[in-house]
Structures are given as structure tokens and as C-alpha cells.
Scaffold this motif. Structure first.
Motif, short mmCIF file in Angstrom:
data_model
loop_
_atom_site.label_atom_id
_atom_site.label_comp_id
_atom_site.label_asym_id
_atom_site.label_seq_id
_atom_site.Cartn_x
_atom_site.Cartn_y
_atom_site.Cartn_z
N ASN A 11 0.83 -1.21 0.00
CA ASN A 11 0.00 0.00 0.00
C ASN A 11 0.86 1.26 0.00
OD1 ASN A 11 -2.39 -1.44 -0.05
ND2 ASN A 11 -2.71 -1.36 2.17
N ALA A 12 1.92 1.25 0.78
CA ALA A 12 2.82 2.41 0.86
C ALA A 12 3.50 2.62 -0.49
CB ALA A 12 3.85 2.22 1.95
N ARG A 13 3.90 1.52 -1.14
CA ARG A 13 4.54 1.65 -2.46
C ARG A 13 3.53 2.18 -3.47
NH1 ARG A 13 8.08 -3.82 -2.70
NH2 ARG A 13 9.82 -2.97 -1.54
N THR A 14 2.34 1.66 -3.41
CA THR A 14 1.30 2.10 -4.34
C THR A 14 1.03 3.58 -4.13
OG1 THR A 14 0.32 -0.10 -4.32
CG2 THR A 14 -1.06 1.68 -5.11
N THR A 19 1.70 9.13 -5.65
CA THR A 19 2.17 10.47 -5.29
C THR A 19 3.26 10.92 -6.25
OG1 THR A 19 1.65 10.03 -2.98
CG2 THR A 19 3.11 11.88 -3.42
N LEU A 20 4.16 10.00 -6.55
CA LEU A 20 5.25 10.32 -7.49
C LEU A 20 4.68 10.61 -8.87
CD1 LEU A 20 8.28 10.58 -8.04
CD2 LEU A 20 8.33 8.12 -8.50
N ALA A 21 3.71 9.82 -9.30
CA ALA A 21 3.09 10.03 -10.61
C ALA A 21 2.37 11.37 -10.64
CB ALA A 21 2.12 8.89 -10.93
N ALA A 23 3.09 13.97 -8.76
CA ALA A 23 4.13 15.00 -8.70
C ALA A 23 4.77 15.17 -10.09
CB ALA A 23 5.19 14.65 -7.67
N LYS A 24 5.01 14.06 -10.77
CA LYS A 24 5.58 14.14 -12.12
C LYS A 24 4.61 14.83 -13.07
CE LYS A 24 8.77 10.20 -12.13
NZ LYS A 24 9.08 8.89 -12.73
N ALA A 25 3.32 14.49 -12.95
CA ALA A 25 2.30 15.10 -13.81
C ALA A 25 2.22 16.60 -13.54
CB ALA A 25 0.95 14.43 -13.60
N GLU A 26 2.21 16.97 -12.26
CA GLU A 26 2.17 18.39 -11.91
C GLU A 26 3.42 19.11 -12.41
OE1 GLU A 26 1.41 19.10 -7.76
OE2 GLU A 26 -0.40 17.85 -7.77
N ALA A 27 4.57 18.47 -12.24
CA ALA A 27 5.83 19.07 -12.70
C ALA A 27 5.81 19.25 -14.22
CB ALA A 27 7.01 18.22 -12.27
N ALA A 28 5.31 18.24 -14.92
CA ALA A 28 5.23 18.33 -16.37
C ALA A 28 4.27 19.44 -16.78
CB ALA A 28 4.80 16.99 -16.96
N GLU A 29 3.16 19.55 -16.05
CA GLU A 29 2.18 20.60 -16.34
C GLU A 29 2.78 21.98 -16.07
OE1 GLU A 29 -2.07 21.89 -14.50
OE2 GLU A 29 -1.76 19.72 -14.77
N LEU A 30 3.48 22.09 -14.92
CA LEU A 30 4.13 23.36 -14.60
C LEU A 30 5.19 23.71 -15.64
CD1 LEU A 30 4.54 23.13 -10.72
CD2 LEU A 30 3.08 24.72 -11.99
N LEU A 31 5.97 22.70 -16.03
CA LEU A 31 7.01 22.92 -17.03
C LEU A 31 6.39 23.34 -18.36
CD1 LEU A 31 9.99 22.84 -17.77
CD2 LEU A 31 9.72 20.40 -18.31
#
Length: 139
Positions: A11-14, A19-21, A23-31
């Protein structure tokens, strides 16, 4: 317990992966947003620079035209001054020639008499040649 621990880890990995996905999506959107804004800023700056360049070129053209007009006016004025100067010099030459002619005519009308002796020096000034200073040419 091991199953619970494995489930908690899974569950923690999931959750970490999600969360990582995110964060990556938000970062890509911000970029992507930053790139789009940078592109828009660059486009506006280029448009403003082109507009300034166009205005500067128009001002330069207007100043060049004005300078050329002033130069033509100065050249025309200079030519007029030189023409007037030539005419004045021609007039002065004509007047000088006329004066020489008058002097020659006066000299011909009143020929110079050579003094016969000391008595003629005592003649009144009216009897002397008016074209010469008193006392003759030697002064």
C-alpha cells in the motif's frame, strides 16, 4: 503479521507511486505552462522589438529626408549668394571701368600743363588740374 506488513508495504509503495506520478504530472504541467509563458513572453518581446525597430527606421528616414531637404535649401542659398556675388563683382568692374573712362575723358578735356616756371606755381587752385593733388603728382 507478515502478510499485514507486506500489505502495508504494498500500500505504501502504491501510494508512493501514485504520489510520485501526481508530482511528475504536476511538474510536467508546470514545465509546459512555464514553457508556454516563456514562448509568449519571447513572442511579445520580439513583436515589441520589431515595432521599435520599425519606428526607429521611420524616424531615421524622416530625419534623413529633413536633412536632405535642408542640404538642398542650403545649396540653393549658396548658389544664390554666389550668383549675387558674381553680379556685384560685375557691377563693380563696370563701375570701375566707367570711372576710368570718366577720368580719361576729364584728362582729355583738361590736358595737363607743364609749369613754365616758378610763377605758375602761384596760380590759384582753380587754374590747376583738378585731377591731381595740390603740389603735382610727386606730392
Amino acid at each position: 503479521m507478515k502478510a499485514e506488513a507486506d500489505e502495508l508495504i504494498a500500500n505504501a509503495r502504491t501510494e508512493a507511486d501514485e504520489t510520485l506520478a501526481k508530482a511528475k504530472a504536476e511538474a510536467a504541467e508546470l514545465l509546459a505552462g512555464a514553457r508556454a509563458e516563456a514562448h509568449n513572453t519571447l513572442a511579445r518581446s520580439q513583436a515589441e522589438a520589431e515595432e521599435r525597430l520599425q519606428r526607429s527606421q521611420e524616424e531615421l528616414t524622416a530625419l534623413r529626408d529633413q536633412a536632405e531637404t535642408q542640404m538642398r535649401e542650403i545649396q540653393a542659398d549658396t548658389e544664390a549668394v554666389w550668383k549675387d556675388r558674381r553680379e556685384l563683382l560685375d557691377d563693380i568692374r563696370g563701375m570701375g571701368g566707367g570711372l576710368v573712362d570718366l577720368v580719361n575723358a576729364a584728362a582729355a578735356r583738361f590736358p595737363r600743363r607743364e609749369p613754365a616756371g616758378p610763377k605758375e606755381e602761384l596760380l590759384e587752385p582753380a587754374a590747376r588740374d583738378e585731377t591731381e593733388p595740390p603740389g603735382g603728382r610727386d606730392g
